[in-house]
Design an enzyme around this catalytic site. Structure first.
Site, PDB file in Angstrom:
ATOM      1  CD  GLU A 158      -3.173  -0.903   2.061  1.00 46.74           C
ATOM      2  OE1 GLU A 158      -4.335  -1.153   1.693  1.00 46.74           O
ATOM      3  OE2 GLU A 158      -2.905  -0.523   3.209  1.00 46.74           O
ATOM      4  CD  GLU A 235      -4.215  -5.847   2.561  1.00 49.09           C
ATOM      5  OE1 GLU A 235      -5.028  -5.177   3.249  1.00 49.09           O
ATOM      6  OE2 GLU A 235      -2.987  -5.721   2.628  1.00 49.09           O
TER       7      GLU A 235
END
Length: 587
Positions: A158, A235
């Site tokens: 991320e 995710e």
């Protein structure tokens, strides 16, 4: 050997489209004797892949170390995945977030004040390259093109939410390839245009997204930034984490199942975050700070399909039903949870930590009060002691408390200062006396700009504006604490509440090893060991009330329990209950 590549629209396994249906299972959050059980239950739900982060700070608590023993044996974990007939995805960071202490970055990195994390900075990159070389020595032989289970390796994590340094991402990619990783490389970012643009390398790293709802819209945004190749939610947030003082987070079974259905119907690959959350055993929980510091609880149950004790939940069965619409699933399902044994252990033999602070660690002398990060290794709990002689009573002030400081004066408790309340001052009753402060690191921030910040007392201590000097610092050797307890001369069983800091111990009997749930509802704040295994923190403020005790940590016959109570213990008994109590929810 098998071949796994990124095609124009799909992942291709030996030339045929392959939809990854994966679940996150962090080996470092599960007792190693239970890895095979959790992997098998993933297979029986219909998953074909297991994903895991690698926690740099767990493997390398100090420079030059890379521990792969016991619960850190990544090689064994990958072999068990292969033996189950499943594939694997490895995400080594170096930053992982994961609600894990410091986002997985070792604290020793920040001993160099010039080093800057998560960017193209030479000293940081040198440390990262050494770490990635260590990781990939383990992972490379397990790649699918060498007969192993590993399909994908992720670069960073991320990153678009943190920075946009393309040179940094390119360096990590180079280190990964140079270390022998030949499978496709991916990135993951939340599906916003800015994050997806900042966190990727066009044509080099395959972009994936992280989200927990609105699957169709999120995939559309991802496709704008990844115009070719397979779509993947790496995710899929099917639950959430908890922090002390809040509620236990849950998500709708029906809503999560519907969003999973939409993902699979669109032909996207998916990684459930989490399939099985596990536990932040020891002192490994992270924290968040978006204006208020919020440390995470010990449980990482995550409201996942497989709960903290490895038992199937309604979400497990709902997800299995969804997966069965698109792929064949095994015929059998795991059995439902059974009530756990409920022994009781009387706690006694109190050892008062203030009676002899030096018993619990090696004393150091410092003229000026150091932060925890200036000590080697950086402690999680420490006594700070000095003599006050200031002419008149005054107010003791600290620059900043990170994260909890209990203040004693001539042995009397004056109070506790909490970081989240922005406490930093307390009145001293006299002008002269012995000042002792017990400081606790409650978990390092794992997300955002505060990653890597120092712990302990920041900016020293003052009275009447004058700095206090001449400190004795005793870092508490937390892992060894049960072994540091004094010998029992005459067993003492307290008849009522206890005021900490105090260590007490007891024992209980089991007919056979079994998962247990320790009820801490009548205790204050502290740590628990079972047979020397550090379960983690408890705190009366909740929401978590029970600590999970994995079956391999106990034995048939006598079992030992040690509790370090830092606040007040209303009942000196260790009671076990049939089921977990993770706290109230919003509903």
């Amino acid at each position: 050997m098998p071949e796994f590549v990124i095609g124009d629209t799909d992942f291709l396994l030996d030339g045929k489209p392959f939809q990854i249906i994966s679940g996150a299972l962090h080996y470092f959050r599960v007792h190693p004797d239970l890895w095979a059980d959790r992997i098998d239950k993933a297979r029986r739900m219909g998953l074909n892949t297991i994903e895991t982060y690698v926690a740099w700070n767990a493997h390398s608590p100090e420079p030059g170390e890379f521990d792969v023993s016991g619960g850190l044996d990544l090689d064994r974990f990958l072999r068990l995945i292969a033996e189950a007939g499943m594939y694997a995805i490895v995400r080594p960071g170096p930053y992982i977030c994961a609600e894990w202490d410091n986002g997985g970055l070792p604290t020793w990195l920040l001993r160099d004040p010039e080093l800057r994390v998560r960017e193209f900075e030479p000293r940081y990159l040198a440390a990262v390259r050494g770490y990635l070389d260590d990781v990939y020595r383990v992972v490379a032989p397990h790649q699918i093109d060498r007969g192993g289970p590993v399909l994908l390796v992720q670069v960073e994590n991320e990153y678009g939410a943190f920075g946009s340094d393309k040179r940094y991402l390119a360096a990590l990619t180079h280190y990964t390839r140079a270390a022998g990783i030949t499978v496709p490389l991916t990135t993951v970012d939340q599906p916003t245009h800015e994050m997806l643009a900042n966190g990727g390398l066009d044509g080099v790293l395959h972009r994936t997204a992280s989200f927990g709802s609105q699957s169709t819209a999120r995939l559309k945004t991802l496709r704008e930034h990844q115009p070719t190749g397979p779509l993947m939610c790496s995710e899929f947030w099917n639950g959430w984490f908890d922090h002390w003082g809040a509620h236990h987070h849950t998500t709708s079974v029906e809503g999560s199942a519907a969003d999973l259905d939409a993902l699979l119907a669109a032909g996207a690959s998916v990684n459930l975050y989490m399939f099985h959350g596990g536990t932040n055993f020891g002192l490994t929980n992270g924290a968040n700070d978006k204006g208020v510091y919020q440390p995470l609880v010990t449980s990482y149950d995550y409201d996942a399909p497989l709960d903290e004790a490895g038992d199937p939940t309604p979400k497990y069965h709902a997800f299995r039903e969804v997966i069965a619409r698109y792929h064949k699933v095994p015929d059998s399902v795991p059995p439902e949870a059974r009530p756990a044994p409920t022994p009781v252990a009387v706690l006694g033999d109190p050892a008062w930590l203030l009676d002899s602070p030096r018993r619990w660690g090696t004393a150091q002398e410092h003229e000026n009060l150091p932060t925890f990060d200036e000590l080697t290794p950086a402690p999680r709990l420490a006594f700070l002691r000095t003599t006050v002689d200031v002419g008149a009573p005054g107010v003791l002030t600290f620059g900043e408390v990170r994260d909890r400081a209990t203040v004693f004066f001539d042995g009397d408790r004056l109070g506790t200062l909490l970081r989240e309340h922005r406490d930093r001052a307390i009145r001293l009753p006299r002008a002269r006396g012995e000042l002792l402060v017990l400081v606790e690191d409650l978990g390092r921030v794992n997300y955002g700009e505060r990653i890597g910040e120092a712990k302990g007392i920041i900016g020293g201590a003052r009275v009447h504006g004058e700095p206090l000097t001449g400190w004795e610092v005793v870092p508490v050797d937390v892992p060894a604490l049960p072994d540091l307890l004094p010998e029992v001369s005459a067993a003492e069983r307290p008849s009522g509440p206890l005021s900490g800091p105090v260590a007490v111990r007891g024992g209980f009997d089991l007919d056979e090893p079994a998962d247990l749930f320790l009820d801490t509802g009548h205790w204050g704040k502290g740590l628990v060991w079972i047979n020397g295994f550090l379960l983690g923190r408890y705190w009366r403020r909740g929401p978590q009330r029970t600590l999970y005790v994995p079956r391999p940590a106990v034995r048939a016959g006598r079992n030992d329990v040690v509790v370090l109570e830092l606040d007040t213990m209303l009942e000196p008994e260790a009671r076990f209950v049939p089921r977990p109590l993770l706290g109230h929810t919003e509903a």
